[in-house]
Design an enzyme around this catalytic site. Structure first.
Site, PDB file in Angstrom:
ATOM      1  N   HIS A  74       3.150  16.299  -4.739  1.00 59.14           N
ATOM      2  CA  HIS A  74       2.657  15.885  -3.418  1.00 59.14           C
ATOM      3  C   HIS A  74       2.642  17.065  -2.453  1.00 59.14           C
ATOM      4  CE1 HIS A  74       4.561  11.753  -4.609  1.00 59.14           C
ATOM      5  NE2 HIS A  74       3.498  12.060  -5.337  1.00 59.14           N
ATOM      6  N   HIS A 233      -3.643   7.242  -4.964  1.00 55.10           N
ATOM      7  CA  HIS A 233      -2.511   8.156  -5.160  1.00 55.10           C
ATOM      8  C   HIS A 233      -2.675   8.973  -6.439  1.00 55.10           C
ATOM      9  CE1 HIS A 233       1.555   9.700  -4.677  1.00 55.10           C
ATOM     10  NE2 HIS A 233       1.669   9.556  -5.986  1.00 55.10           N
ATOM     11  N   ASP A 237      -2.311  12.968  -6.922  1.00 57.09           N
ATOM     12  CA  ASP A 237      -1.528  13.613  -7.982  1.00 57.09           C
ATOM     13  C   ASP A 237      -2.325  14.696  -8.698  1.00 57.09           C
ATOM     14  OD1 ASP A 237       0.878  12.298  -7.643  1.00 57.09           O
ATOM     15  OD2 ASP A 237       0.492  10.798  -9.179  1.00 57.09           O
ATOM     16  N   HIS A 263       0.368  12.648 -15.242  1.00 59.10           N
ATOM     17  CA  HIS A 263       0.702  14.061 -15.057  1.00 59.10           C
ATOM     18  C   HIS A 263       0.553  14.876 -16.342  1.00 59.10           C
ATOM     19  CE1 HIS A 263       1.960  13.676 -10.941  1.00 59.10           C
ATOM     20  NE2 HIS A 263       2.825  12.734 -11.240  1.00 59.10           N
TER      21      HIS A 263
END
Length: 277
Positions: A74, A233, A237, A263
């Site tokens: 973030h 979101h 990321d 991720h």
């Protein structure tokens, strides 16, 4: 190189550990996004990534990986959004030994970082980045990340969660229209999994203010800031994860299409991306 005019000091909880960390965000004299504690330093770059399971963790690999910093994505995304390419986050001594430092979760998004950066102001010039020249595609099972040369950067992200609002759902970043909605999109997870994660020593810093919980009845634990906030979101990321290449993804002129990734897949795509400018 663009950096801050002056330092920022704040305290915040680590999402995973629940430990309060105090940090000073300082202007940098050289290009790079760095994390420091006493005499130890690690740069936020791909070759320093040591984990991408629940969040992105970097470590000073060349020095034995005895300094680790978790949940940097973030903060990295906020730097990309503000076109910062030189900055230092210095951790103050927490007063006791911690196995890993964490970037404070704050409100669960990049919103507070961006606001603090803008309040402090900048010095230096924005970096000129190379643009994407070749298509990059990475696929694993049902997940995929594709980056194609384009006139401007655009990100389209599909999630497929066991939640009626977020099943086979696409969200999009259009830099001229909804960057603020991406910036303020908070981290999220299934409410039913929270207790299990906390028994594993994870998610101890989760609160109703910093995390959107997905409930079994198809609702959320808090009012969404915008439609499909958890999906947005995921866009936040991948902005932070791709910035680990050293090239600001919002400046690379790419059409980025992502399907059911996380991720780990972001990082694998970023490794391929480094050779495509």
């Amino acid at each position: 190189m663009k950096t801050l005019k002056s330092s920022i000091n704040l305290k915040g909880t680590g999402l995973m550990s629940g430990v309060e960390f105090e940090v000073e965000i300082k202007p940098a004299a050289q290009k790079g996004i760095y994390f420091q504690f006493e005499d130890k330093t690690v740069q936020g770059v791909l070759h320093n990534v040591v984990s991408s399971d629940h969040c992105v963790v970097v470590a000073n690999v060349a020095q034995g990986a005895d300094f680790k910093v978790a949940l940097i994505e973030h903060f990295m995304a906020a730097c990309a959004i503000c076109s910062i390419d030189g900055i230092i986050m210095e951790f103050k001594n927490p007063g006791f030994s911690v196995p890993m430092f964490e970037v404070p979760i704050l409100d669960g998004s990049s919103k507070v970082w961006v606001e603090k950066f803008n309040e402090t102001g900048y010095m230096g010039e924005e970096e000129t980045y190379p643009v994407l020249k070749n298509t990059v595609a990475f696929q694993k099972d049902r997940s995929a990340v594709v980056l194609m040369p384009n006139d401007v950067t655009k990100i389209s992200y599909m999630v497929n969660f066991n939640h009626p609002t977020l099943k086979n759902r696409w969200a999009e970043l259009n830099l001229d229209k909804n960057l603020d909605e991406i910036t303020e999109a908070r981290t999220f997870g299934y409410l039913k999994d929270l207790e299990t994660f906390q028994k594993m020593g994870l998610s101890k810093g989760v609160t109703i203010d910093n995390t959107v919980g997905m409930k079994d009845d198809g609702t959320f634990t808090t009012e969404l800031r915008s439609e499909f906030e958890p999906n947005k979101h995921k866009i936040l990321d991948i902005i932070g994860d791709l910035y680990l290449t050293g090239v600001n993804p919002l400046k690379m002129n790419a059409n980025i299409i992502v399907k059911e990734a996380g991720h780990a897949l972001h990082i694998e795509a970023a490794k391929m991306l480094k050779d495509s400018f």
